[in-house]
Design a protein around this motif. Structure first.
Motif, PDB file in Angstrom:
ATOM      1  N   ASP A   1       0.821  -1.211   0.000  1.00  0.00           N
ATOM      2  CA  ASP A   1       0.000   0.000   0.000  1.00  0.00           C
ATOM      3  C   ASP A   1       0.854   1.260   0.000  1.00  0.00           C
ATOM      4  O   ASP A   1       0.509   2.259  -0.632  1.00  0.00           O
ATOM      5  N   LYS A   2       1.981   1.194   0.725  1.00  0.00           N
ATOM      6  CA  LYS A   2       2.850   2.384   0.772  1.00  0.00           C
ATOM      7  C   LYS A   2       3.781   2.425  -0.436  1.00  0.00           C
ATOM      8  O   LYS A   2       4.164   3.497  -0.887  1.00  0.00           O
ATOM      9  N   SER A   3       4.161   1.254  -0.927  1.00  0.00           N
ATOM     10  CA  SER A   3       5.139   1.213  -2.025  1.00  0.00           C
ATOM     11  C   SER A   3       4.577   1.839  -3.306  1.00  0.00           C
ATOM     12  O   SER A   3       5.294   2.574  -3.996  1.00  0.00           O
ATOM     13  N   ILE A   4       3.324   1.545  -3.618  1.00  0.00           N
ATOM     14  CA  ILE A   4       2.808   2.018  -4.914  1.00  0.00           C
ATOM     15  C   ILE A   4       2.815   3.550  -4.999  1.00  0.00           C
ATOM     16  O   ILE A   4       3.382   4.099  -5.944  1.00  0.00           O
ATOM     17  N   PRO A   5       2.251   4.285  -4.013  1.00  0.00           N
ATOM     18  CA  PRO A   5       2.321   5.755  -4.145  1.00  0.00           C
ATOM     19  C   PRO A   5       3.753   6.280  -4.148  1.00  0.00           C
ATOM     20  O   PRO A   5       4.064   7.244  -4.853  1.00  0.00           O
ATOM     21  N   TYR A   6       4.648   5.619  -3.402  1.00  0.00           N
ATOM     22  CA  TYR A   6       6.069   6.031  -3.393  1.00  0.00           C
ATOM     23  C   TYR A   6       6.654   5.874  -4.804  1.00  0.00           C
ATOM     24  O   TYR A   6       7.335   6.761  -5.318  1.00  0.00           O
ATOM     25  N   ILE A   7       6.353   4.751  -5.439  1.00  0.00           N
ATOM     26  CA  ILE A   7       6.872   4.504  -6.793  1.00  0.00           C
ATOM     27  C   ILE A   7       6.271   5.503  -7.791  1.00  0.00           C
ATOM     28  O   ILE A   7       6.979   6.062  -8.632  1.00  0.00           O
ATOM     29  N   LEU A   8       4.973   5.763  -7.668  1.00  0.00           N
ATOM     30  CA  LEU A   8       4.314   6.667  -8.621  1.00  0.00           C
ATOM     31  C   LEU A   8       4.911   8.074  -8.567  1.00  0.00           C
ATOM     32  O   LEU A   8       4.922   8.781  -9.573  1.00  0.00           O
ATOM     33  N   ARG A   9       5.448   8.444  -7.404  1.00  0.00           N
ATOM     34  CA  ARG A   9       6.077   9.776  -7.287  1.00  0.00           C
ATOM     35  C   ARG A   9       7.375   9.853  -8.088  1.00  0.00           C
ATOM     36  O   ARG A   9       7.911  10.938  -8.280  1.00  0.00           O
ATOM     37  N   HIS A  10       7.880   8.721  -8.558  1.00  0.00           N
ATOM     38  CA  HIS A  10       9.122   8.719  -9.335  1.00  0.00           C
ATOM     39  C   HIS A  10       8.869   8.703 -10.842  1.00  0.00           C
ATOM     40  O   HIS A  10       9.795   8.512 -11.628  1.00  0.00           O
ATOM     41  N   LEU A  11       7.594   8.897 -11.237  1.00  0.00           N
ATOM     42  CA  LEU A  11       7.289   8.917 -12.674  1.00  0.00           C
ATOM     43  C   LEU A  11       7.365  10.333 -13.232  1.00  0.00           C
ATOM     44  O   LEU A  11       6.995  11.302 -12.547  1.00  0.00           O
ATOM     45  N   ASN A  12       7.786  10.449 -14.470  1.00  0.00           N
ATOM     46  CA  ASN A  12       7.664  11.714 -15.191  1.00  0.00           C
ATOM     47  C   ASN A  12       6.192  11.949 -15.513  1.00  0.00           C
ATOM     48  O   ASN A  12       5.405  10.989 -15.513  1.00  0.00           O
ATOM     49  N   PRO A  13       5.790  13.194 -15.836  1.00  0.00           N
ATOM     50  CA  PRO A  13       4.401  13.420 -16.259  1.00  0.00           C
ATOM     51  C   PRO A  13       4.056  12.500 -17.428  1.00  0.00           C
ATOM     52  O   PRO A  13       4.848  12.354 -18.360  1.00  0.00           O
ATOM     53  N   GLY A  14       2.923  11.853 -17.326  1.00  0.00           N
ATOM     54  CA  GLY A  14       2.517  10.921 -18.395  1.00  0.00           C
ATOM     55  C   GLY A  14       3.180   9.562 -18.281  1.00  0.00           C
ATOM     56  O   GLY A  14       2.963   8.691 -19.122  1.00  0.00           O
ATOM     57  N   GLY A  15       3.977   9.373 -17.236  1.00  0.00           N
ATOM     58  CA  GLY A  15       4.716   8.115 -17.082  1.00  0.00           C
ATOM     59  C   GLY A  15       3.819   6.946 -16.704  1.00  0.00           C
ATOM     60  O   GLY A  15       2.649   7.109 -16.330  1.00  0.00           O
ATOM     61  N   ILE A  16       4.389   5.767 -16.793  1.00  0.00           N
ATOM     62  CA  ILE A  16       3.622   4.526 -16.578  1.00  0.00           C
ATOM     63  C   ILE A  16       4.370   3.609 -15.609  1.00  0.00           C
ATOM     64  O   ILE A  16       5.586   3.438 -15.742  1.00  0.00           O
ATOM     65  N   PHE A  17       3.620   3.043 -14.664  1.00  0.00           N
ATOM     66  CA  PHE A  17       4.170   1.990 -13.796  1.00  0.00           C
ATOM     67  C   PHE A  17       3.404   0.718 -14.110  1.00  0.00           C
ATOM     68  O   PHE A  17       2.176   0.668 -13.948  1.00  0.00           O
ATOM     69  N   SER A  18       4.104  -0.309 -14.588  1.00  0.00           N
ATOM     70  CA  SER A  18       3.435  -1.574 -14.929  1.00  0.00           C
ATOM     71  C   SER A  18       4.010  -2.734 -14.142  1.00  0.00           C
ATOM     72  O   SER A  18       5.228  -2.917 -14.071  1.00  0.00           O
ATOM     73  N   ILE A  19       3.090  -3.516 -13.593  1.00  0.00           N
ATOM     74  CA  ILE A  19       3.435  -4.713 -12.823  1.00  0.00           C
ATOM     75  C   ILE A  19       3.064  -5.912 -13.692  1.00  0.00           C
ATOM     76  O   ILE A  19       1.924  -5.988 -14.190  1.00  0.00           O
ATOM     77  N   TYR A  20       4.008  -6.826 -13.893  1.00  0.00           N
ATOM     78  CA  TYR A  20       3.760  -8.022 -14.703  1.00  0.00           C
ATOM     79  C   TYR A  20       3.888  -9.244 -13.799  1.00  0.00           C
ATOM     80  O   TYR A  20       4.892  -9.408 -13.105  1.00  0.00           O
ATOM     81  N   GLU A  21       2.891 -10.096 -13.840  1.00  0.00           N
ATOM     82  CA  GLU A  21       2.910 -11.277 -12.967  1.00  0.00           C
ATOM     83  C   GLU A  21       2.171 -12.417 -13.662  1.00  0.00           C
ATOM     84  O   GLU A  21       1.478 -12.206 -14.663  1.00  0.00           O
ATOM     85  N   TYR A  22       2.279 -13.621 -13.092  1.00  0.00           N
ATOM     86  CA  TYR A  22       1.386 -14.702 -13.506  1.00  0.00           C
ATOM     87  C   TYR A  22       0.016 -14.422 -12.900  1.00  0.00           C
ATOM     88  O   TYR A  22      -0.098 -13.919 -11.780  1.00  0.00           O
ATOM     89  N   ASN A  23      -1.018 -14.749 -13.677  1.00  0.00           N
ATOM     90  CA  ASN A  23      -2.395 -14.473 -13.280  1.00  0.00           C
ATOM     91  C   ASN A  23      -2.965 -15.660 -12.489  1.00  0.00           C
ATOM     92  O   ASN A  23      -3.145 -16.745 -13.054  1.00  0.00           O
TER      93      ASN A  23
END
Ligand code: SAM
Length: 207
Positions: free
Chosen positions: A126-148
């Protein structure tokens, strides 16, 4: 410094080697999905979180030669091995540092942040995702890839702790970011796109 949090699976000297050998044998398909997907966004900077031995970034170095590539992992053994490979690229390879979903050691922002088969290991999501999103440039993308997890049948179900399901992300939403969940065969991709600027992109295999 210990970058792992209590309860997270540690990749030590031997487990890192075992993972690396088996990943190269069995994970080629998901690696190829991730690499092709990142490329469709034509990022000029990429951070891979939980990069392991850097397989994805080392491949991206050939495919996106102008992009600045960075990888972090809590395991010093993974990082040492990734650095050995990047040294062969004589200064044109990715930069690898110890870090985690809670500790990004680079003082910059990124067009694209990826994480493949690592998110299911993380505590403090819960804390990691907003922390990571703060490291994106405007218009940037954070993608998580996993087995479904929802696509696992038969013996594959034994691996369910190494997977995620779309329901895991039902309540994870962040203002200013559009969340999308896409599946492709056994794989799932969860993306958070900064809505400040729509970067031009072409459809990927996940679309
Ligand atoms: C299954 S391996 C995947 C490695 C690589 N991404 C790949 O696709 O082959 C999981 C990796 O996530 C790392 N990891 C575990 N907890 C982490 C965390 N909280 N933040 C970042 N990486 C983490 C592990 O050290 C390990 O290298």
């Amino acid at each position: 410094m210990d970058y792992y949090k209590a309860g997270e699976e540690r990749f030590g000297k031997i487990t890192s080697r075992i993972y690396s050998v088996s990943a190269k044998l069995f994970l080629r398909k998901i690696y190829s999905y991730v690499i092709e997907d990142v490329i469709t966004h034509r990022p000029s900077s990429v951070l891979d979180i939980g990069c392991g031995e850097g397989y994805i970034l080392l491949n991206l170095a050939n495919r996106l030669p102008k992009a600045k590539l960075y990888g972090i992992d809590p395991s010093i053994y993974m990082i040492k091995s990734a650095r050995k490979e990047t040294a062969k690229l004589h200064g044109f390879g990715p930069i690898f540092e110890q870090g985690s979903s809670r500790d990004i050691p680079f003082k910059r922002h990124f067009d694209f942040i990826s994480s493949s088969m690592s998110f299911h290991h993380w505590k403090d999501r819960d804390k990691s995702i907003p922390y990571i999103l703060r490291h994106l440039n405007p218009g940037g993308i954070f993608s998580i890839y996993e087995y479904n997890r929802d696509a696992m049948t038969g013996l594959f179900r034994l691996m369910s702790q190494h997977s995620v399901a779309s329901s895991d992300f039902m309540n994870i939403n962040h203002r200013g970011f559009c969340k999308t969940i896409k599946t492709s065969g056994k794989f799932i991709k969860i993306s958070f796109v900064d809505e400040k600027k729509d970067r031009q992109r072409v459809p990927s295999k996940f679309d």
